[in-house]
Scaffold this motif. Structure first.
Motif, PDB file in Angstrom:
ATOM      1  N   MET A  75       3.312   4.285  44.544  1.00  0.00           N
ATOM      2  CA  MET A  75       4.720   4.520  44.202  1.00  0.00           C
ATOM      3  C   MET A  75       4.821   4.753  42.698  1.00  0.00           C
ATOM      4  O   MET A  75       4.316   3.964  41.904  1.00  0.00           O
ATOM      5  N   SER A  76       5.454   5.827  42.282  1.00  0.00           N
ATOM      6  CA  SER A  76       5.523   6.176  40.857  1.00  0.00           C
ATOM      7  C   SER A  76       6.781   5.606  40.210  1.00  0.00           C
ATOM      8  O   SER A  76       7.893   5.733  40.754  1.00  0.00           O
ATOM      9  N   GLU A  77       6.587   4.966  39.073  1.00  0.00           N
ATOM     10  CA  GLU A  77       7.687   4.446  38.262  1.00  0.00           C
ATOM     11  C   GLU A  77       7.468   4.914  36.831  1.00  0.00           C
ATOM     12  O   GLU A  77       6.557   5.702  36.560  1.00  0.00           O
ATOM     13  N   TYR A  78       8.296   4.424  35.927  1.00  0.00           N
ATOM     14  CA  TYR A  78       8.155   4.774  34.515  1.00  0.00           C
ATOM     15  C   TYR A  78       8.077   3.505  33.677  1.00  0.00           C
ATOM     16  O   TYR A  78       8.726   2.505  33.981  1.00  0.00           O
ATOM     17  N   ALA A  79       7.253   3.578  32.636  1.00  0.00           N
ATOM     18  CA  ALA A  79       7.065   2.427  31.755  1.00  0.00           C
ATOM     19  C   ALA A  79       6.812   2.911  30.334  1.00  0.00           C
ATOM     20  O   ALA A  79       6.320   4.029  30.123  1.00  0.00           O
ATOM     21  N   VAL A  80       7.151   2.070  29.381  1.00  0.00           N
ATOM     22  CA  VAL A  80       6.824   2.326  27.974  1.00  0.00           C
ATOM     23  C   VAL A  80       5.485   1.668  27.698  1.00  0.00           C
ATOM     24  O   VAL A  80       5.311   0.468  27.940  1.00  0.00           O
ATOM     25  N   ARG A  81       4.530   2.454  27.189  1.00  0.00           N
ATOM     26  CA  ARG A  81       3.191   1.965  26.917  1.00  0.00           C
ATOM     27  C   ARG A  81       2.740   2.455  25.539  1.00  0.00           C
ATOM     28  O   ARG A  81       3.337   3.366  24.961  1.00  0.00           O
ATOM     29  N   PHE A  82       1.696   1.812  25.019  1.00  0.00           N
ATOM     30  CA  PHE A  82       1.109   2.309  23.773  1.00  0.00           C
ATOM     31  C   PHE A  82      -0.411   2.261  23.884  1.00  0.00           C
ATOM     32  O   PHE A  82      -0.985   1.328  24.432  1.00  0.00           O
ATOM     33  N   HIS A  83      -1.045   3.323  23.350  1.00  0.00           N
ATOM     34  CA  HIS A  83      -2.489   3.492  23.440  1.00  0.00           C
ATOM     35  C   HIS A  83      -3.189   3.156  22.128  1.00  0.00           C
ATOM     36  O   HIS A  83      -4.416   3.083  22.088  1.00  0.00           O
ATOM     37  N   ARG A  84      -2.414   2.987  21.080  1.00  0.00           N
ATOM     38  CA  ARG A  84      -2.924   2.547  19.783  1.00  0.00           C
ATOM     39  C   ARG A  84      -1.819   1.753  19.101  1.00  0.00           C
ATOM     40  O   ARG A  84      -0.637   1.925  19.404  1.00  0.00           O
ATOM     41  N   THR A  85      -2.185   0.862  18.202  1.00  0.00           N
ATOM     42  CA  THR A  85      -1.185   0.089  17.480  1.00  0.00           C
ATOM     43  C   THR A  85      -0.626   0.902  16.324  1.00  0.00           C
ATOM     44  O   THR A  85      -1.242   1.842  15.840  1.00  0.00           O
ATOM     45  N   GLY A  86       0.561   0.507  15.881  1.00  0.00           N
ATOM     46  CA  GLY A  86       1.187   1.225  14.775  1.00  0.00           C
ATOM     47  C   GLY A  86       2.689   1.053  14.797  1.00  0.00           C
ATOM     48  O   GLY A  86       3.210   0.052  15.316  1.00  0.00           O
ATOM     49  N   GLY A  87       3.394   2.043  14.245  1.00  0.00           N
ATOM     50  CA  GLY A  87       4.846   2.008  14.185  1.00  0.00           C
ATOM     51  C   GLY A  87       5.480   2.369  15.518  1.00  0.00           C
ATOM     52  O   GLY A  87       4.796   2.589  16.527  1.00  0.00           O
ATOM     53  N   PRO A  88       6.815   2.468  15.539  1.00  0.00           N
ATOM     54  CA  PRO A  88       7.515   2.780  16.789  1.00  0.00           C
ATOM     55  C   PRO A  88       7.066   4.079  17.438  1.00  0.00           C
ATOM     56  O   PRO A  88       7.191   4.246  18.658  1.00  0.00           O
ATOM     57  N   GLU A  89       6.511   4.989  16.621  1.00  0.00           N
ATOM     58  CA  GLU A  89       6.105   6.291  17.160  1.00  0.00           C
ATOM     59  C   GLU A  89       4.966   6.191  18.181  1.00  0.00           C
ATOM     60  O   GLU A  89       4.718   7.145  18.931  1.00  0.00           O
ATOM     61  N   VAL A  90       4.262   5.061  18.252  1.00  0.00           N
ATOM     62  CA  VAL A  90       3.156   4.953  19.212  1.00  0.00           C
ATOM     63  C   VAL A  90       3.656   4.674  20.626  1.00  0.00           C
ATOM     64  O   VAL A  90       2.873   4.774  21.581  1.00  0.00           O
ATOM     65  N   LEU A  91       4.931   4.347  20.775  1.00  0.00           N
ATOM     66  CA  LEU A  91       5.457   4.030  22.100  1.00  0.00           C
ATOM     67  C   LEU A  91       5.645   5.313  22.905  1.00  0.00           C
ATOM     68  O   LEU A  91       6.247   6.278  22.439  1.00  0.00           O
ATOM     69  N   GLN A  92       5.155   5.303  24.141  1.00  0.00           N
ATOM     70  CA  GLN A  92       5.230   6.470  25.012  1.00  0.00           C
ATOM     71  C   GLN A  92       5.874   6.086  26.343  1.00  0.00           C
ATOM     72  O   GLN A  92       5.551   5.042  26.920  1.00  0.00           O
ATOM     73  N   TYR A  93       6.767   6.956  26.809  1.00  0.00           N
ATOM     74  CA  TYR A  93       7.441   6.769  28.089  1.00  0.00           C
ATOM     75  C   TYR A  93       6.641   7.528  29.137  1.00  0.00           C
ATOM     76  O   TYR A  93       6.574   8.765  29.104  1.00  0.00           O
ATOM     77  N   GLU A  94       5.985   6.809  30.049  1.00  0.00           N
ATOM     78  CA  GLU A  94       5.005   7.414  30.928  1.00  0.00           C
ATOM     79  C   GLU A  94       5.296   7.115  32.396  1.00  0.00           C
ATOM     80  O   GLU A  94       5.809   6.035  32.732  1.00  0.00           O
ATOM     81  N   ALA A  95       4.910   8.051  33.257  1.00  0.00           N
ATOM     82  CA  ALA A  95       4.896   7.779  34.693  1.00  0.00           C
ATOM     83  C   ALA A  95       3.705   6.891  35.003  1.00  0.00           C
ATOM     84  O   ALA A  95       2.597   7.099  34.482  1.00  0.00           O
ATOM     85  N   VAL A  96       3.915   5.876  35.818  1.00  0.00           N
ATOM     86  CA  VAL A  96       2.848   4.946  36.175  1.00  0.00           C
ATOM     87  C   VAL A  96       2.890   4.710  37.688  1.00  0.00           C
ATOM     88  O   VAL A  96       3.943   4.800  38.320  1.00  0.00           O
ATOM     89  N   ASP A  97       1.742   4.433  38.252  1.00  0.00           N
ATOM     90  CA  ASP A  97       1.658   4.091  39.669  1.00  0.00           C
ATOM     91  C   ASP A  97       1.878   2.594  39.840  1.00  0.00           C
ATOM     92  O   ASP A  97       1.260   1.779  39.142  1.00  0.00           O
ATOM     93  N   LEU A  98       2.753   2.229  40.753  1.00  0.00           N
ATOM     94  CA  LEU A  98       3.034   0.820  41.021  1.00  0.00           C
ATOM     95  C   LEU A  98       2.572   0.489  42.436  1.00  0.00           C
ATOM     96  O   LEU A  98       3.193   0.897  43.419  1.00  0.00           O
ATOM     97  N   PRO A  99       1.479  -0.242  42.570  1.00  0.00           N
ATOM     98  CA  PRO A  99       0.970  -0.579  43.907  1.00  0.00           C
ATOM     99  C   PRO A  99       1.853  -1.624  44.573  1.00  0.00           C
ATOM    100  O   PRO A  99       2.712  -2.240  43.931  1.00  0.00           O
ATOM    101  N   PRO A 100       1.657  -1.882  45.849  1.00  0.00           N
ATOM    102  CA  PRO A 100       2.379  -2.983  46.494  1.00  0.00           C
ATOM    103  C   PRO A 100       2.052  -4.300  45.782  1.00  0.00           C
ATOM    104  O   PRO A 100       0.948  -4.479  45.241  1.00  0.00           O
ATOM    105  N   PRO A 101       2.996  -5.241  45.751  1.00  0.00           N
ATOM    106  CA  PRO A 101       2.714  -6.523  45.093  1.00  0.00           C
ATOM    107  C   PRO A 101       1.560  -7.263  45.765  1.00  0.00           C
ATOM    108  O   PRO A 101       1.442  -7.277  46.987  1.00  0.00           O
ATOM    109  N   ALA A 102       0.717  -7.862  44.939  1.00  0.00           N
ATOM    110  CA  ALA A 102      -0.429  -8.623  45.428  1.00  0.00           C
ATOM    111  C   ALA A 102       0.016 -10.020  45.851  1.00  0.00           C
ATOM    112  O   ALA A 102       1.189 -10.389  45.743  1.00  0.00           O
TER     113      ALA A 102
END
Length: 327
Positions: free
Chosen positions: A1-28
């Protein structure tokens, strides 16, 4: 199931934040899926994003959110699909449209508390709870100093300390923030005071004695001035690093300054046990529902604009609480 999340791939200022589609599996096992209606923004999010508090990368962000349970994993008890819930602790990843959460990290919301209030309340309100009710239990007649009194934690702490019968002294940076602090329980507001001048002004307000406790989330810039504002046997509570980490000091300095106490607490140790989380949340919710504490949501941003929220918070252009809206 696809959702959206804010993620960062490197540390730094606010510009490192990315709004990305992510897969959300069933809850474990032991997890539930929560559809977020509002997400809280806190200074600790900046510490994570900047690398002050290192994390494995890439990483999600945020610990505070409120929403509705959509699905249950195996072995979950005490929650049902459709329950209104909120959280204030890890795992990181609250900046998301939905996510899977350990069920034991969630608390049910009372009917009288809406999602926006809950997202602005949980981490900051539970922080105020442990500061005033456990780290240094404030009592009637105490004089307390609260830095950043117009901030998210500050406004809650000022109201709660005043309701407990304390004399509340707060520091703020602007006249507008001073007005807000006064309206939320701060009896004496010190506006734009240089750290070197703070102890004298605090002592002038306390008959020369100083305060019983200082709640300091600023860190480096105010740390020594806070120490010098304490009465003998007073407690310095350094709970944040908004201006940078507090300086190292020799233990002997605490003796010289009046046999002072110094602690550097963090919320997550106070709510690590499920029973402690529930008890703290119950007391916090009760104070909101009876009107002792009013929650000030002063800034709202769409989830995809989280970088803007971080810019405003870091520049101290905010008052009260900031939330992100995923919908």
């Amino acid at each position: 199931m696809s959702e959206y999340a804010v993620r960062f791939h490197r540390t730094g200022g606010p510009e490192v934040l990315q709004y990305e589609a992510v897969d959300l599996p069933p809850p474990a096992a032991g997890e539930v899926r929560v559809r977020h209606h509002a997400v809280g923004v806190n200074f600790i999010d900046i510490y994570h994003r900047s690398g002050l508090y290192p994390l494995p990368l890439p990483s999600g962000l945020g610990q505070e959110a409120a929403g509705v349970v959509e699905a249950l994993g195996p072995d979950v008890t005490g929650l049902a699909v459709g329950d209104r819930v909120a959280c204030a602790s890890g795992p990181l990843g609250a900046y998301a449209t939905a996510r899977n959460m350990p069920a034991d990290k969630l608390v049910k919301l009372p009917d009288g508390i809406d999602f926006e209030t809950a997202a602005a309340l949980m981490l900051k309100g539970l922080t105020a709870h442990y500061l005033l009710r456990r780290t240094c239990r404030v009592e009637a007649g105490d004089a307390v100093l609260i830095h950043a009194a117009a901030g998210g934690v500050g406004l809650i702490a000022c109201q709660w300390a005043r309701a407990l019968g304390a004399t509340v002294i707060g520091t703020v940076s602007t006249p507008d923030k001073a007005e807000l602090a006064r309206a939320n329980g701060c009896e004496h507001v010190l506006t734009g005071v240089a750290p070197a001048e703070l102890p004298a002004q605090v002592r002038a307000l306390t008959g020369g004695r100083g305060v019983r406790v200082v709640y300091d989330g600023i860190g480096r810039d105010t740390f020594m001035a806070s120490i010098d504002s304490l009465a003998p046997l007073g407690m310095m509570v350094s709970y944040g690093n908004a201006s940078g980490p507090a300086p190292a000091i020799e233990p002997g300095l605490l003796a010289q300054k009046g046999s002072l106490f110094l602690t550097r607490p963090t919320l997550f140790h106070y709510i690590a046990a499920r029973a402690d989380l529930v008890a703290a949340a119950d007391e916090l919710f009760a104070r909101v529902l009876d009107g002792t504490i009013r929650i000030n949501v002063r800034q709202r941003h769409a989830l995809q604009h989280s970088a803007r929220a971080h810019e405003e918070l870091a520049a101290r252009r905010t008052t009260g609480s900031t939330i992100l809206l995923p919908q």
